[in-house]
Design a protein around this motif. Sequence first.
Motif: not given
Ligand SMILES: C[S@@+](CC[C@H](N)C(=O)[O-])C[C@H]1O[C@@H](n2cnc3c(N)ncnc32)[C@H](O)[C@@H]1O
Length: 354
Positions: A158-160, A162-164, A185-189, A208-210, A235-237, A253-255
């Motif tokens: 689902f995530d991919h 809408y972004s890929d 930021i929120g680099g995911n996979t 940067f991600d959890l 990082i934990d925002w 910062m994508s999605q």
């Molecule tokens: C919806 S995904 C977006 C992924 C990617 N950037 C994309 O465009 O497909 C959101 C990302 O934000 C990260 N994220 C969510 N809450 C977070 C937090 N509190 N601190 C750090 N990263 C967080 C998630 O782990 C995830 O990788």
Amino acid sequence: MAKKPIKAIEALEEAQKIAFAPFVFQTTISLRKLGILDYIFENSRDGVTSQKQLSEALNITEYGLSVLLEIAESSDIVSQDEEGNYELTKIGYFLNYNKMTEANLNFTQDVCYQGLYHLNEAIETGKPAGLKELGPWPTVYEGLSQLPSKVQNSWFSFDHFYSDEIFEEALPIVFRHQPKTLYDIGGNTGKFAILCAKYNPEVDIKIFDLPGQLAKALENAKKNGLENRIKGQEIDWLSQKPEITEGADTIWMSQFLDCFSKEEILKILTTCVNSMSDTTELIIIETFTDRQKFDNARFTLEATSLYFTAMANGNSKMYKASEFIDLATEAGLTVKEDLAIGEFHTMLVCRKSQ
Ligand SMILES: C[S@@+](CC[C@H](N)C(=O)[O-])C[C@H]1O[C@@H](n2cnc3c(N)ncnc32)[C@H](O)[C@@H]1O
């Protein structure tokens, strides 16, 4: 939105569709899972898709087929000819073969269905009350890397989905600025980071991600032989005072920001602004509710908001572009470019306000 005139009898009919919507949804899941829609599509031209023939071919009782196909016919998923042979309607075809519909159906079924039962509690408490159906985390993001594989696949698909599609289109815009250091930021996979590293041999990327998600992203970077150019920082925002180092030419910062409440978005953007130089570009990619050409796309975003409420974190949603522009301005950013990208996305290219 303008009010559409509708007769009382039609309104009552529509109300019943809503009252029984989960029945039609679960029927669709079964019709797909049991191969019924596939079989009907592949064999309807040969006229061998009566209930009896389906029962023999698929080893499903005629009783089972009858309950599924009756409501499927009333819901315009299948139709029957005079000989009793079924065929797929256009709706049935899209439910079975359209990639976007597949991503949405699997996400609804595997990630959200059970949790949505707790939506009311989520609204009352401001917590993702449905998440307990998947695991014991405060938000879904802490659990992403630990979800059962079927649930995880549906979440990522689902995530991919809408972004890929916009990543390729975004790359030339991102690299106009010739960034040498890019923060994802929120680099995911790590998908976008890997694409960037392959697209431009000179850029170094920091994700940067959890912790759980970052480990996955760096593992993927390594699999692609890019461990020297793609690094990461946990990082934990939502922690007390999250910080990122200075030095980025581009912050991507994508999605990502839609995973947070407005107050949290302001905190994240302000933290980024404090790390930016006058030439740093901060690029936000989002699917905004006020930027959709089709009502249908807006409907999908509104449903996604409820996923955030019941499952993800209890306090975020899909926003309007105008809300993001206000937040960016408040954080000390100026939106330099506001670009439509792909079918559903908007790219906001920002710089530090002077
Ligand atoms: C919806 S995904 C977006 C992924 C990617 N950037 C994309 O465009 O497909 C959101 C990302 O934000 C990260 N994220 C969510 N809450 C977070 C937090 N509190 N601190 C750090 N990263 C967080 C998630 O782990 C995830 O990788």
